[in-house]
Design an enzyme around this catalytic site. Sequence first.
Site, PDB file in Angstrom:
ATOM      1  N   VAL A 265      -4.808  13.798 -13.764  1.00 54.34           N
ATOM      2  CA  VAL A 265      -5.280  12.880 -14.800  1.00 54.34           C
ATOM      3  C   VAL A 265      -6.728  12.504 -14.504  1.00 54.34           C
ATOM      4  O   VAL A 265      -7.068  12.107 -13.379  1.00 54.34           O
ATOM      5  CB  VAL A 265      -4.393  11.634 -14.869  1.00 54.34           C
ATOM      6  CG1 VAL A 265      -5.012  10.575 -15.774  1.00 54.34           C
ATOM      7  CG2 VAL A 265      -3.004  12.028 -15.369  1.00 54.34           C
ATOM      8  N   HIS A 535      -2.294   3.045   4.966  1.00 53.74           N
ATOM      9  CA  HIS A 535      -1.499   2.075   4.215  1.00 53.74           C
ATOM     10  C   HIS A 535      -2.372   1.299   3.224  1.00 53.74           C
ATOM     11  O   HIS A 535      -2.318   0.076   3.183  1.00 53.74           O
ATOM     12  CB  HIS A 535      -0.848   1.069   5.170  1.00 53.74           C
ATOM     13  CG  HIS A 535       0.201   1.635   6.053  1.00 53.74           C
ATOM     14  ND1 HIS A 535       0.719   0.937   7.139  1.00 53.74           N
ATOM     15  CD2 HIS A 535       0.873   2.820   6.028  1.00 53.74           C
ATOM     16  CE1 HIS A 535       1.644   1.668   7.743  1.00 53.74           C
ATOM     17  NE2 HIS A 535       1.746   2.810   7.090  1.00 53.74           N
ATOM     18  N   HIS A 581       5.291  -1.411   7.633  1.00 50.28           N
ATOM     19  CA  HIS A 581       5.023  -0.130   6.984  1.00 50.28           C
ATOM     20  C   HIS A 581       5.407  -0.272   5.513  1.00 50.28           C
ATOM     21  O   HIS A 581       6.528  -0.683   5.196  1.00 50.28           O
ATOM     22  CB  HIS A 581       5.833   0.974   7.655  1.00 50.28           C
ATOM     23  CG  HIS A 581       5.368   1.279   9.040  1.00 50.28           C
ATOM     24  ND1 HIS A 581       4.689   2.431   9.382  1.00 50.28           N
ATOM     25  CD2 HIS A 581       5.471   0.557  10.182  1.00 50.28           C
ATOM     26  CE1 HIS A 581       4.392   2.408  10.667  1.00 50.28           C
ATOM     27  NE2 HIS A 581       4.856   1.280  11.177  1.00 50.28           N
TER      28      HIS A 581
END
Length: 601
Positions: A265, A535, A581
């Site tokens: 996209v 993360h 996490h």
Amino acid sequence: MKAASLLSALVTSAVFFGPALAITLTEPSQLSGKTYDYVIVGAGNAGLVIANRLTENPATTVLVLEAGISDQNQIPVMAPFLGPSVTPDTPYDWNYTVVAQPGLDNRTYPYPRGRLLGGSSSANYMIHQYGTNEDWNRVAAVSSDQGWSWNNMKQYIKRHEKIVPPSDGHNTTDQLIPSLHSFTGELQISLPIGNQTTDPFVIATTSQLKEFPYNEDTSGINNNLLGIGWAQSSMDDGLRASSSSSYLASANSRPNLTVMINAMVIKLLSTGSTNGLKAFRNVQFADARTKTVTPAFQVQARKEVILSAGSVGTPQILQLSGIGAPADLAPLHIPVLINSPQVGRNMQDHPLLPNIFTVSGNGSLDDTLRNASAVGAAISQWASSKTGFIANNVINQLGFARLNSTLLKGFTDPAAGPTSPHYEMIFANFWLDPVVTVPATGNFFTILTALLTPTSRGSVKIHSTNPFVAPLIDPNMLATDFDIHTITESVKAIKRFAAAPAWSNYITGAFGTLNGTTDAQLAAHARLHTSTVFHPTSTASMTATSKSPSSGVVNSDLTVKGAAGLRIVDLSVLPFIPSCHPQGPAYMLAERAADLIKASA
């Protein structure tokens, strides 16, 4: 050669065929239609949850566009121990690099992001947790929406999580609290298999040093992340469990779900207005293999476009579409369709610091990982029987801790609450430093520390109108006094841990710059070796619905402020990074988002 590079080089020595999946489209010409009820951008943790839940209604049509490749039959992706070989510099990765980091001596480093079905759930190290209830209650407070509080969010554990026995059949008493968990959800979660030399030493230390208590369940479900315990991982029967192998696999036979890979996209197109808001229900994409863009590569959502492209991809697409800060878009001559100055701002990530110790004997995995024949044999064993160390995660234990009140003096505590951790400890029975190549000889034990409550804030910003040019990614690592103070204190803590009596016959010393003794020396060690656990969060942050786009990017229901027909469902919407996490929070976020989308239909 780094261990991960050796593993990557050897995966072709085995043949593996994964579970058969329904046909996934690979060419734009294969699309049978151009209009769907929902178009989801990104087939990662969150995107495939949404795809699964929305297509539970057979009358609802969903198209998922994924820029990457299929995860099917990919040995590095499916074998748990091979997680470090999935990224960076592979076909499964976006292969980003961060800009020079002043807080890390102006170093740059790779910034892994999964580019395949399952997204980063197919590329991460599979650790699965939920954070503390304080993490979720803070989201509820910032968004003025109690639906994000833990009292509401914990209901989604039942539909999300499926605890499965470890494939080696060992007794799991005291390694997990069954009453906290679900055994009926979509994603398989299990405990480590196979003993490592260091297992008894890690556990014994928890009884020898009061500073490091034992934690019987490291999920955080009962708001107890503090202490050291056994890792819970998204794996089952020697295989990685990802959003693709779980949520997508269970929905793939539905005729109302279409998934197309190799579809990148590049922007969202305005489609007029709805209730006075500029609508964005058209999606333009390109063939990711050829970088071909034609007017024909467009699809439309009758109801909503859902961006689940992650904390890097989502702000990039928004900015290319004219949704962002004028200061970012004007130099590129991109018309500002929605003035949303927080797009790409507020980026947060967990700095990861490897701390290496030398060990006696050959009880570590280093000699095996240096031996091409031994690694090849282990991969072949895994391919034929799903056994051996390749069938396990790379770690067996991890732990979480807070700074005490003395060490916090002079700082405002950035944790979500008084029981949320400031840093993490991860134990690996081999050299695990993504920054430095393993020495040709020697045996090592690694205790990685991760800063869970960073006060540094970074950004993601496009610098070209060419969608194939990666944005400028600046996590701004270790840029504040609190961050460098806390990561330095984490190093002192793990050095105390390694000095416990349990390690007296195994650890022989600290390696390299870890030998430093002063705060300045340990801070220099941190700046030299820190990179990322990959993360990233918060680049399209949520604020209360009543507030304007100047305060945040999405409302509490994850709709984009100032827009119609556009919603964001990924970790970019969290106002603060979770103290764990974050793949578990990503799944939970998506489960509630699916309910919000259904309720608004």
